[in-house]
Structures are given as C-alpha cells and as structure tokens.
Design a protein around this motif. Sequence first.
Motif, PDB file in Angstrom:
ATOM      1  N   GLY A 123      36.715  43.825  42.621  1.00  0.00           N
ATOM      2  CA  GLY A 123      35.516  43.202  43.173  1.00  0.00           C
ATOM      3  C   GLY A 123      34.250  43.861  42.667  1.00  0.00           C
ATOM      4  O   GLY A 123      33.258  43.188  42.353  1.00  0.00           O
ATOM      5  N   LEU A 124      34.281  45.182  42.580  1.00  0.00           N
ATOM      6  CA  LEU A 124      33.143  45.926  42.033  1.00  0.00           C
ATOM      7  C   LEU A 124      32.859  45.491  40.599  1.00  0.00           C
ATOM      8  O   LEU A 124      31.705  45.233  40.221  1.00  0.00           O
ATOM      9  N   PHE A 125      33.909  45.386  39.805  1.00  0.00           N
ATOM     10  CA  PHE A 125      33.734  44.975  38.410  1.00  0.00           C
ATOM     11  C   PHE A 125      33.192  43.542  38.321  1.00  0.00           C
ATOM     12  O   PHE A 125      32.368  43.234  37.460  1.00  0.00           O
ATOM     13  N   GLU A 126      33.662  42.672  39.214  1.00  0.00           N
ATOM     14  CA  GLU A 126      33.200  41.284  39.201  1.00  0.00           C
ATOM     15  C   GLU A 126      31.724  41.190  39.595  1.00  0.00           C
ATOM     16  O   GLU A 126      30.956  40.419  39.002  1.00  0.00           O
ATOM     17  N   ILE A 127      31.313  41.970  40.579  1.00  0.00           N
ATOM     18  CA  ILE A 127      29.905  41.978  40.988  1.00  0.00           C
ATOM     19  C   ILE A 127      29.030  42.415  39.819  1.00  0.00           C
ATOM     20  O   ILE A 127      27.979  41.816  39.547  1.00  0.00           O
ATOM     21  N   CYS A 128      29.460  43.435  39.107  1.00  0.00           N
ATOM     22  CA  CYS A 128      28.676  43.924  37.969  1.00  0.00           C
ATOM     23  C   CYS A 128      28.680  42.926  36.814  1.00  0.00           C
ATOM     24  O   CYS A 128      27.703  42.836  36.068  1.00  0.00           O
ATOM     25  N   ARG A 129      29.761  42.168  36.667  1.00  0.00           N
ATOM     26  CA  ARG A 129      29.777  41.114  35.646  1.00  0.00           C
ATOM     27  C   ARG A 129      28.742  40.045  35.974  1.00  0.00           C
ATOM     28  O   ARG A 129      27.980  39.598  35.107  1.00  0.00           O
ATOM     29  N   ARG A 130      28.707  39.639  37.242  1.00  0.00           N
ATOM     30  CA  ARG A 130      27.757  38.603  37.642  1.00  0.00           C
ATOM     31  C   ARG A 130      26.311  39.078  37.501  1.00  0.00           C
ATOM     32  O   ARG A 130      25.437  38.316  37.088  1.00  0.00           O
ATOM     33  N   LEU A 131      26.073  40.325  37.866  1.00  0.00           N
ATOM     34  CA  LEU A 131      24.706  40.838  37.854  1.00  0.00           C
ATOM     35  C   LEU A 131      24.230  41.218  36.461  1.00  0.00           C
ATOM     36  O   LEU A 131      23.133  40.839  36.035  1.00  0.00           O
ATOM     37  N   PHE A 132      25.051  41.999  35.765  1.00  0.00           N
ATOM     38  CA  PHE A 132      24.593  42.633  34.531  1.00  0.00           C
ATOM     39  C   PHE A 132      25.286  42.111  33.271  1.00  0.00           C
ATOM     40  O   PHE A 132      24.923  42.503  32.163  1.00  0.00           O
ATOM     41  N   GLY A 133      26.296  41.259  33.460  1.00  0.00           N
ATOM     42  CA  GLY A 133      26.989  40.705  32.307  1.00  0.00           C
ATOM     43  C   GLY A 133      28.051  41.609  31.721  1.00  0.00           C
ATOM     44  O   GLY A 133      28.711  41.240  30.744  1.00  0.00           O
ATOM     45  N   ILE A 134      28.253  42.801  32.279  1.00  0.00           N
ATOM     46  CA  ILE A 134      29.251  43.716  31.716  1.00  0.00           C
ATOM     47  C   ILE A 134      30.657  43.296  32.145  1.00  0.00           C
ATOM     48  O   ILE A 134      30.852  42.702  33.199  1.00  0.00           O
ATOM     49  N   LYS A 135      31.630  43.615  31.313  1.00  0.00           N
ATOM     50  CA  LYS A 135      33.016  43.254  31.587  1.00  0.00           C
ATOM     51  C   LYS A 135      33.871  44.517  31.554  1.00  0.00           C
ATOM     52  O   LYS A 135      33.819  45.280  30.591  1.00  0.00           O
ATOM     53  N   VAL A 136      34.647  44.712  32.614  1.00  0.00           N
ATOM     54  CA  VAL A 136      35.488  45.904  32.731  1.00  0.00           C
ATOM     55  C   VAL A 136      36.944  45.478  32.838  1.00  0.00           C
ATOM     56  O   VAL A 136      37.280  44.538  33.563  1.00  0.00           O
ATOM     57  N   SER A 137      37.809  46.170  32.110  1.00  0.00           N
ATOM     58  CA  SER A 137      39.239  45.874  32.169  1.00  0.00           C
ATOM     59  C   SER A 137      40.024  47.151  31.914  1.00  0.00           C
ATOM     60  O   SER A 137      39.492  48.133  31.389  1.00  0.00           O
ATOM     61  N   LYS A 138      41.303  47.131  32.291  1.00  0.00           N
ATOM     62  CA  LYS A 138      42.176  48.268  32.010  1.00  0.00           C
ATOM     63  C   LYS A 138      42.276  48.468  30.503  1.00  0.00           C
ATOM     64  O   LYS A 138      42.390  47.513  29.745  1.00  0.00           O
ATOM     65  N   SER A 139      42.227  49.711  30.081  1.00  0.00           N
ATOM     66  CA  SER A 139      42.331  50.010  28.658  1.00  0.00           C
ATOM     67  C   SER A 139      43.792  50.001  28.215  1.00  0.00           C
ATOM     68  O   SER A 139      44.685  50.399  28.967  1.00  0.00           O
ATOM     69  N   GLU A 140      44.015  49.552  27.003  1.00  0.00           N
ATOM     70  CA  GLU A 140      45.365  49.571  26.433  1.00  0.00           C
ATOM     71  C   GLU A 140      45.651  50.876  25.703  1.00  0.00           C
ATOM     72  O   GLU A 140      46.753  51.093  25.206  1.00  0.00           O
TER      73      GLU A 140
END
Length: 668
Positions: free
Chosen positions: A346-363
């Motif tokens: 949810g934190l990552f989604e909020i930041c995507r909506r606000l700032f356009g950044i995308k966060v995901s688990k690293s491979e």
Amino acid sequence: MKADCALDDVKEAISTAKSNIESIKSQKTPTYENTIRALDRATMDLNRVWTYLNHLESVADTDELRCAVNAAMPLVSEFYSSIPLDSGLYARVADYAKTGEALSLKGSGRRLLDETILDFELNGAGLSADKKKRLSQIETRLSLATQKFSENVLDDTKRFFLHLKDKSELSGLPDNAVKTAAKKAAERNLDGWVFTLEQPSFVPFMTYADSDALRERLWRASARLASDGEFSNWNLIREILSLRQEKAEILSRANFADVVLCRRMARDGKTAMKFVEDLHAKFKRPFEAEWKALLNFARSQNLADSDGLIPPWRVAYVSEKFRKNKYDFDPESLRDYFPMDSVLNGLFEICRRLFGIKVSKSELDCLAWDSSVEMFEMRSESGGLMGYFYTDFTPRKSKRAGAWMNLLSPRDAETPALGVIAGNLSEPLDGKPALLSYDDVLTLFHEFGHLIHFFAMDSSEIGLRNVAWDFVELPSQIMENWCRDKTALDLFARHWKTGEKIPEDLYAKFKKSLKFMGANAAMRQLSFAKIDLEMHMSAAKFAAAEDINGLALDVLKGYMHKYSVVPPVILPRFTHLFGDSVGYAAGYYSYKWAEVLDADAFTRFEREGIFNSATGREFAEKILRVGNEIPPEKAFENFMSRGPDVSALVERSVDFADSDVYGGECAC
C-alpha cells in the motif's frame, strides 16, 4: 565487507582519497572539473566503505566488527577533519574562485563552489597551525567518545530482560505481545515469557500489563539505562559537551549550537530556542488541560497514588484506559488490519500515485546480513532505475534500537543508489504474518519518506544531494499523513485473514482518538529539543554540574508534569545527541521544525486531493528532487507560494472541541 578485512579496506580508501586530493592540489591551471567537482568526489570510495562498515555494526554487531570500527575510527576522523584544514587545498580552491570560469558560474555549479568555500571557512581553514592541530584532535576524540556512548547504550539494553513464568502475570497483555514474549523466551532456551527493552516488547507491556509492580520493574530498567555501573554515560556526556564547546570557541563561535545551525534554516541557537519556546507557549494550556483530565480519570478509577498523582510507569497504562473510556477504541484492534506485506504494498502504491515511482521486489541476490532482510528496487515514472534498497525490520540483540533510513551509496551516472530502511517492528508469530501496530505503520511510512527523498535528489553534483537537518524530516513526516485518511488506509489496511477493510465504525473511533493527548506528545518532543539546546548553548554549566540529571530537571520545569515519583531525564541513553560526533546535537528541534513544515504542506494536499498526481509531482519536483541546489526555505516557498504557518500543526495535534478536557472553551 567482513570484520577481518574492514581495517585494510578503510586504509586503502583513505589512501585513494589522499591521492585524489594531492592531484587537485597539483593542478597548475585550476578548473571547475579538476578542482571543485574533483574535490566533491575525492572521498567517494571512503564514504562508501565507512558507511558500509557503520551500517553493518548497527544491524549485525559483533565484537570483531566493533573492534574494526574502533580501530578505523581515529584514522577516518583524522582524515576527514584534515580536508578543510589543508592550506594547500584551500589555496587551490581560492585560486579557482578568482578565475573567469568561476565568476561566470551559474546554477548548481555556482552553488557547489559557494558551498565548498563555506565548508573551508566554517571548519577552520583560516586557523593557525596550532588551532588546526587541536581541532583535528577534538574531532578524533569526539568520534571515539560518541561511539563508546552508543556502545554503552546497546550493551546495557541487551543485558536486561524480564523473565516471567506465571501466566497470571500476563494479565491485560494483548495476544500478540504474549506470543512475542514466548518466542523471545524460546530463543533464550527458557520456559515462560521474556520481555525486553526493545520497543515491540517494552511498549505493549507498559501500556497493557495489569501488574503495576512488573511495569515499575521494566520502567526502572529502561529509565536507568547507561546511567550507572560499567555502562554509565554521564562522564562521556561531560567530555562530549566540553569538546564541542572547545571546538566552537576555536571556530570563533559562542557555542556548539551556533556552529551546527549556521547552515540550517534556524541559522543559530538563539533562533532555534525561540522557536521551541514559542511552540511551548502554544501547547502549554492544552498540555496542562490534557494532564488534568488524565489525572481526574486516574483518581476516579483508583489508579492514582495517595497524593493524587501517578508514577511514570503508570502513565501509558492509565492513558490507554482513558482512551478506551473516551472513544471505546483500543489501538490493538487495528493490528489485524496491518499485515506487513500489505502495508508495504500500500505504501508503494501511494507513492506511485503521488510521485510516479514504482517499487518491486528485486530479482538480484540479496546478499544481506540476516535471512529476514529483503531487497527491493525503485524506478522512476519513465522506468529508469533509481536504486535498490534493503528492508530490515526484525528485532535482534545485535541490532541497535529505533528505526532509521541509511543511504549506503548515492546514485551516480549509470550506478543506481543503494539504501536501507531498518527498524525493530512486530514479527511473524504462530503462522501469522507480521501484524504491525499503528505506530509501526507510521514508522514504515516515515522511513520510506526519507528513502524516496534521498533517491529522488538528482543534482549532477553529489555534494548538493543533501539538505539542511531541520528540513530533512519534512519528506518523511509528511508521509505519515496518509496513514490517517480512510481512502489511503483502504489501499492497504486489510484484515490478514479475511481481506476485510477497516470497518467504518472502527475507523470513526480511531479518527476521533487521533488527537488524544496530542499536546502531551508535542511537549515531550519540545522537552527533548529544549534540553538539547540548553546543553549545547551552556555546555560549561552542564559539564561542570555534579548532578546533570538534577540540573536538566530544573531546566525542564514547565515541559514536564509532576509525578508521584520523579523520572530521570533521558540523557544517558540519548544517542540522538551523544551517539555521533554531530548527529542531532543542538538539532533535535528539527523534528518539530519540520513537523510545522509537513503539517502546513499537507494542507495543500487536503485542498487539492490527497492523491492528486499533479500536486504529488510538484512536491517531488520542488521539495524532493532539488536537494541543496536551492536554500530549503526557498524550496518550501516554491511549493506553498508562501512561508510556513505553525497553526496547521497545532490544529492537527489538539482537539480544542473536546469538552471533557476544555469544558467547551477554545484553548487557542
């Protein structure tokens, strides 16, 4: 990095940095590239090695690692302090500043040149040889003394635990706290339950345990941390204060606060103190009214002592009873709605909506210091890789207390940034995911706000990717606002078993309780800021005091309540002030200063929509990205089109309409 090779790594990095600086000094024709930018990048290898080493000690402390840090620290401190004291280097920078290229610089180039010259001037470049030598000695000793201070706090914290064998002694405790305590006991090969001074263990016990005697025992263990015996920090406090004051006098400053704050928004200790005292005046009446209401409740429930007061180990317990009585709300009722993974997503989604950044688990292979650590990647709106970061939230005996973000290495050209957000949060239990407290959720949002900020700063000049200490908490503290709004909570607050959102009636109770004892929470922070500034503006008085605790209590009259037992001050375990050569010393006011900024800035989101992408992108562009390319007050004005207004913070903190506290009168 391993302990047995750490010292060699540090020595090699120092050697490289020295060679870089000698190269700058040998330039016959100084240019921006071979002088100013080269100096800005001269210590990058050392910065990285030293940051990695200190990071590892904070999350995976061992005797070997601690020895390596202590062996390397004098070398590192001496080298860093030698840079602004290097006459040849200063002369080379001064020579460049007179060139036509320098005089025509604009934008970030001009800013970096000005900041570089100021670094030299403020750190003793113009001193005599004897004073330079003494200043270097002070820096080395400060680094060792503050390191020892931190070690004492950690070691004293680790050695205490409360072992309970009788189940009746667990009365009142939430199920999650009991199961965590059973896990802690099992880790020590003990039966029963173990409670420690780590926050996920300490806070629930002090808040919910019905046994007054056991709460007193745990509180006294916490209150006396690093204040007596082999881990006592009182003499280190005296030494650190004296060294900081001597440093200030060598640099022709009245006190250490003026040294530290001259490049921050407050500018000097006097201005910072006025800010603290002005805010104290605004909170004083609600602070006293809230406490009076709490005492009246305690007396009505036979929870006060014979003198009508309550002891410090009963405050959290009575407060929680009072909150439950007023709002029919218990913060523990939210825990099932805050599973760790859901909160993070949810934190990552909020930041995507606000700032356009995308966060995901690293491979990538995590290659971390503990099996519980995970790695993520952060990408910009266009898909560019901004950096990788570790998450480390599991409490361990080898890990320091609290929560923090650390930029392990900055983004540079094609190399992404590397960071970490760490804390001591609730753990998975009995097949359940880690279920966070509301305070844990706030902590996650706060620290991730720091991470976004440091990943977003993108000046071409590494030295401009930092901000004034009293501005740095704005991006972190503003993120906490999204934890209070139902629309935002619905993105991530889902029952760990059913997926149900927080019910409307439960949210309504939570919302009403948000300002509960808000003035007291604010005054606690102001008391820390007050004693911090007093100590660093009147260092000689405190260093010479036979009873620093008593002197501090006198200073804090009006910032603390009267209890049936007088609590000692936090100073011997206050690593914010004494666990680093500078840290938050003379700068603890920054939390409240930045909170004024964050509360005010969030009013724009409230007006324009908390998920308004245009507002979010503008915040990212004008606050997060700019770093030190412009003064922080200008950055704030660029976003708000005016200076800060303190009223938003007061309104967010205090419920003046609470008739139980104010009798229907406005306490403004």
